[in-house]
Design an enzyme around this catalytic site. Structure first.
Site, PDB file in Angstrom:
ATOM      1  N   TYR A 102      24.201  73.863  25.832  1.00  0.00           N
ATOM      2  CA  TYR A 102      23.120  73.843  24.845  1.00  0.00           C
ATOM      3  C   TYR A 102      23.633  74.199  23.464  1.00  0.00           C
ATOM      4  O   TYR A 102      24.781  74.643  23.308  1.00  0.00           O
ATOM      5  CB  TYR A 102      21.986  74.787  25.274  1.00  0.00           C
ATOM      6  CG  TYR A 102      22.246  76.273  25.050  1.00  0.00           C
ATOM      7  CD1 TYR A 102      23.135  76.983  25.849  1.00  0.00           C
ATOM      8  CD2 TYR A 102      21.586  76.971  24.035  1.00  0.00           C
ATOM      9  CE1 TYR A 102      23.352  78.339  25.643  1.00  0.00           C
ATOM     10  CE2 TYR A 102      21.800  78.323  23.826  1.00  0.00           C
ATOM     11  CZ  TYR A 102      22.683  79.003  24.636  1.00  0.00           C
ATOM     12  OH  TYR A 102      22.901  80.346  24.426  1.00  0.00           O
ATOM     13  N   ARG A 132      30.784  71.716  18.287  1.00  0.00           N
ATOM     14  CA  ARG A 132      30.907  72.624  19.434  1.00  0.00           C
ATOM     15  C   ARG A 132      30.266  72.015  20.684  1.00  0.00           C
ATOM     16  O   ARG A 132      30.775  72.184  21.795  1.00  0.00           O
ATOM     17  CB  ARG A 132      30.289  73.987  19.122  1.00  0.00           C
ATOM     18  CG  ARG A 132      30.537  74.996  20.258  1.00  0.00           C
ATOM     19  CD  ARG A 132      30.076  76.390  19.923  1.00  0.00           C
ATOM     20  NE  ARG A 132      28.646  76.404  19.667  1.00  0.00           N
ATOM     21  CZ  ARG A 132      27.996  77.439  19.136  1.00  0.00           C
ATOM     22  NH1 ARG A 132      28.649  78.542  18.817  1.00  0.00           N
ATOM     23  NH2 ARG A 132      26.693  77.377  18.919  1.00  0.00           N
ATOM     24  N   ARG A 182      20.833  67.692  46.224  1.00  0.00           N
ATOM     25  CA  ARG A 182      21.663  68.827  45.825  1.00  0.00           C
ATOM     26  C   ARG A 182      23.049  68.684  46.433  1.00  0.00           C
ATOM     27  O   ARG A 182      23.165  68.465  47.643  1.00  0.00           O
ATOM     28  CB  ARG A 182      21.027  70.140  46.295  1.00  0.00           C
ATOM     29  CG  ARG A 182      21.839  71.381  45.941  1.00  0.00           C
ATOM     30  CD  ARG A 182      21.100  72.655  46.332  1.00  0.00           C
ATOM     31  NE  ARG A 182      21.837  73.859  45.941  1.00  0.00           N
ATOM     32  CZ  ARG A 182      22.690  74.508  46.725  1.00  0.00           C
ATOM     33  NH1 ARG A 182      22.919  74.101  47.959  1.00  0.00           N
ATOM     34  NH2 ARG A 182      23.310  75.590  46.293  1.00  0.00           N
ATOM     35  N   LYS A 214      29.370  76.759  25.798  1.00  0.00           N
ATOM     36  CA  LYS A 214      27.990  77.238  25.608  1.00  0.00           C
ATOM     37  C   LYS A 214      27.098  76.706  26.732  1.00  0.00           C
ATOM     38  O   LYS A 214      26.299  75.791  26.538  1.00  0.00           O
ATOM     39  CB  LYS A 214      27.469  76.828  24.225  1.00  0.00           C
ATOM     40  CG  LYS A 214      26.272  77.652  23.764  1.00  0.00           C
ATOM     41  CD  LYS A 214      26.058  77.502  22.278  1.00  0.00           C
ATOM     42  CE  LYS A 214      24.759  78.084  21.783  1.00  0.00           C
ATOM     43  NZ  LYS A 214      24.651  79.536  21.945  1.00  0.00           N
ATOM     44  N   GLU A 219      31.020  90.620  22.806  1.00  0.00           N
ATOM     45  CA  GLU A 219      30.033  90.083  21.859  1.00  0.00           C
ATOM     46  C   GLU A 219      28.660  90.606  22.245  1.00  0.00           C
ATOM     47  O   GLU A 219      28.511  91.318  23.241  1.00  0.00           O
ATOM     48  CB  GLU A 219      30.069  88.552  21.849  1.00  0.00           C
ATOM     49  CG  GLU A 219      29.799  87.931  23.205  1.00  0.00           C
ATOM     50  CD  GLU A 219      30.043  86.419  23.253  1.00  0.00           C
ATOM     51  OE1 GLU A 219      29.881  85.743  22.223  1.00  0.00           O
ATOM     52  OE2 GLU A 219      30.386  85.921  24.343  1.00  0.00           O
ATOM     53  N   LEU A 226      31.925  83.377  22.749  1.00  0.00           N
ATOM     54  CA  LEU A 226      31.491  82.114  22.172  1.00  0.00           C
ATOM     55  C   LEU A 226      32.027  82.024  20.739  1.00  0.00           C
ATOM     56  O   LEU A 226      31.986  83.006  19.997  1.00  0.00           O
ATOM     57  CB  LEU A 226      29.959  82.019  22.159  1.00  0.00           C
ATOM     58  CG  LEU A 226      29.474  80.634  21.714  1.00  0.00           C
ATOM     59  CD1 LEU A 226      29.679  79.616  22.834  1.00  0.00           C
ATOM     60  CD2 LEU A 226      28.029  80.666  21.299  1.00  0.00           C
TER      61      LEU A 226
HETATM   62  N1  PDD Z   1      23.165  82.237  20.794  1.00  0.00           N
HETATM   63  N2  PDD Z   1      27.619  84.652  21.334  1.00  0.00           N
HETATM   64  C1  PDD Z   1      26.712  84.297  22.253  1.00  0.00           C
HETATM   65  C2  PDD Z   1      26.878  84.797  23.645  1.00  0.00           C
HETATM   66  C3  PDD Z   1      25.626  83.468  21.888  1.00  0.00           C
HETATM   67  O1  PDD Z   1      24.724  83.110  22.824  1.00  0.00           O
HETATM   68  C4  PDD Z   1      25.492  83.041  20.544  1.00  0.00           C
HETATM   69  C5  PDD Z   1      24.375  82.125  20.099  1.00  0.00           C
HETATM   70  C6  PDD Z   1      26.463  83.450  19.613  1.00  0.00           C
HETATM   71  C7  PDD Z   1      26.417  83.032  18.166  1.00  0.00           C
HETATM   72  O2  PDD Z   1      26.756  81.679  17.995  1.00  0.00           O
HETATM   73  P1  PDD Z   1      26.159  80.816  16.797  1.00  0.00           P
HETATM   74  O3  PDD Z   1      26.506  81.534  15.549  1.00  0.00           O
HETATM   75  O4  PDD Z   1      26.863  79.527  16.903  1.00  0.00           O
HETATM   76  O5  PDD Z   1      24.660  80.727  17.003  1.00  0.00           O
HETATM   77  C8  PDD Z   1      27.515  84.245  20.046  1.00  0.00           C
HETATM   78  C9  PDD Z   1      22.078  81.331  20.491  1.00  0.00           C
HETATM   79  C10 PDD Z   1      21.559  81.470  19.120  1.00  0.00           C
HETATM   80  C11 PDD Z   1      21.003  81.467  21.566  1.00  0.00           C
HETATM   81  O6  PDD Z   1      21.390  81.574  22.708  1.00  0.00           O
HETATM   82  O7  PDD Z   1      19.814  81.424  21.254  1.00  0.00           O
END
Ligand code: PDD
Length: 286
Positions: A32, A51, A100, A150, A182, A206
């Site tokens: 996503y 990405r 499945r 992601k 993170e 990420l």
């Molecule tokens: N989350 N680390 C993780 C684990 C994340 O899920 C996200 C983003 C980030 C930041 O990445 P970016 O700057 O590209 O949004 C870092 C999104 C916003 C979400 O899950 O809603």
């Protein structure tokens, strides 16, 4: 009612349906992106598109949409739903093979499922939380080893947010081998004097699109950036801390595991970076 996008069609949200055999639903076999919208424009769109391509490639999935098609869908949804400030959520799964099975389906027979929808968030840029700052707790990072992809496997990050809520905090930072990886849905930073410290990129975190932009703006503003591991103890002793993500932009952190940073209010660096990020990224929004 929202208009959403599903596999080539724009539909009212109540009419968009996905198979119970979809591998996103059964196996979290999907990726996503979240792209923010400010002034009706997409922030860091090309970073998110790149990405997405990488995440799909790492999982041997093909991207059914070109960058231009993707952009057109994002814009169409912004326009049809009248979004001025908010987010676009995009998800691509390996599709629904009709049963499945752990084995990946033949991509010639099973097409990916593509879903996009908008989230209207008036006031996103002027979020009052940015004036207050976040309280965070630390939790163990027990996620898998490819956090650079992601994927939609967000159970543990959800649990982390719930642990934070239970502890009276706003969010959690995850810790592995003694070092902060993170946040549950954001990248984590501490500030010591004029130095911004954040973990270096690897498969363990990420590669945040907001992170890349914020570090670039920080360096352009002659701030010192150090990409290295840090511990929760070092963070509790820092002058400031903050997180970045597409939905939070730059958000100050004012408390870690019950310890207030400085006087417990957002410091100077994080609010300044937030302002720079919002100004600069609006200039290149499309
Ligand atoms: N989350 N680390 C993780 C684990 C994340 O899920 C996200 C983003 C980030 C930041 O990445 P970016 O700057 O590209 O949004 C870092 C999104 C916003 C979400 O899950 O809603």
């Amino acid at each position: 009612m929202r208009t959403v996008y599903l596999n080539g069609e724009y539909l009212p949200e109540t009419e968009a349906r996905v198979s119970i055999f979809d591998r996103g639903f059964l196996m979290a076999d999907g990726v996503y992106e979240v792209t923010s919208v400010l002034d009706g424009k997409l922030i860091d769109f090309d970073g998110h598109a790149a990405r997405l391509q990488r995440s799909l490639g790492e999982l041997d999935m093909t991207n059914p949409l070109t960058r231009d098609e993707l952009l057109a869908i994002h814009r169409e949804l912004v326009s049809r739903n009248g979004i001025d400030e908010g987010m676009i959520y995009l998800q691509i799964t390996r599709g629904a093979p009709g049963d499945r099975d752990f084995v990946f389906p033949d991509p010639d027979e099973t097409k990916p499922t593509v879903v996009l929808f908008t989230q209207n968030k008036p006031g996103l840029a002027n979020n009052p939380v940015a004036k207050q700052g976040l309280k965070i707790i630390s939790v163990n990072d027990i996620r898998w080893g490819r956090r650079d992809i992601k994927t939609v496997q967000l159970l543990y990050p959800s649990m982390g947010k719930m642990m934070a809520r239970k502890a009276g905090a706003d969010d959690a930072w995850m810790v592995e081998d003694g070092y902060v990886t993170e946040g549950t849905s954001n990248n984590a930073y501490i500030v010591k004097g004029n130095k911004i410290i954040t973990r270096a990129l690897s498969n363990n975190i990420l590669h945040g699109i907001t992170r890349a932009a914020v570090l670039r703006f920080a360096r352009e503003a002659q701030m010192d950036v150090e990409e290295r591991n840090f511990t929760i103890e070092e963070a509790r002793d820092a002058d400031e801390a903050f997180v970045t993500s597409a939905s939070a932009f730059v958000m100050p952190v004012v408390e870690i595991d019950g310890t207030k940073l400085g006087d417990g209010t957002p410091g100077k660096v994080a609010p300044r970076l937030r302002e720079i990020y919002l100004d600069e990224s609006l200039k290149t929004a499309i």
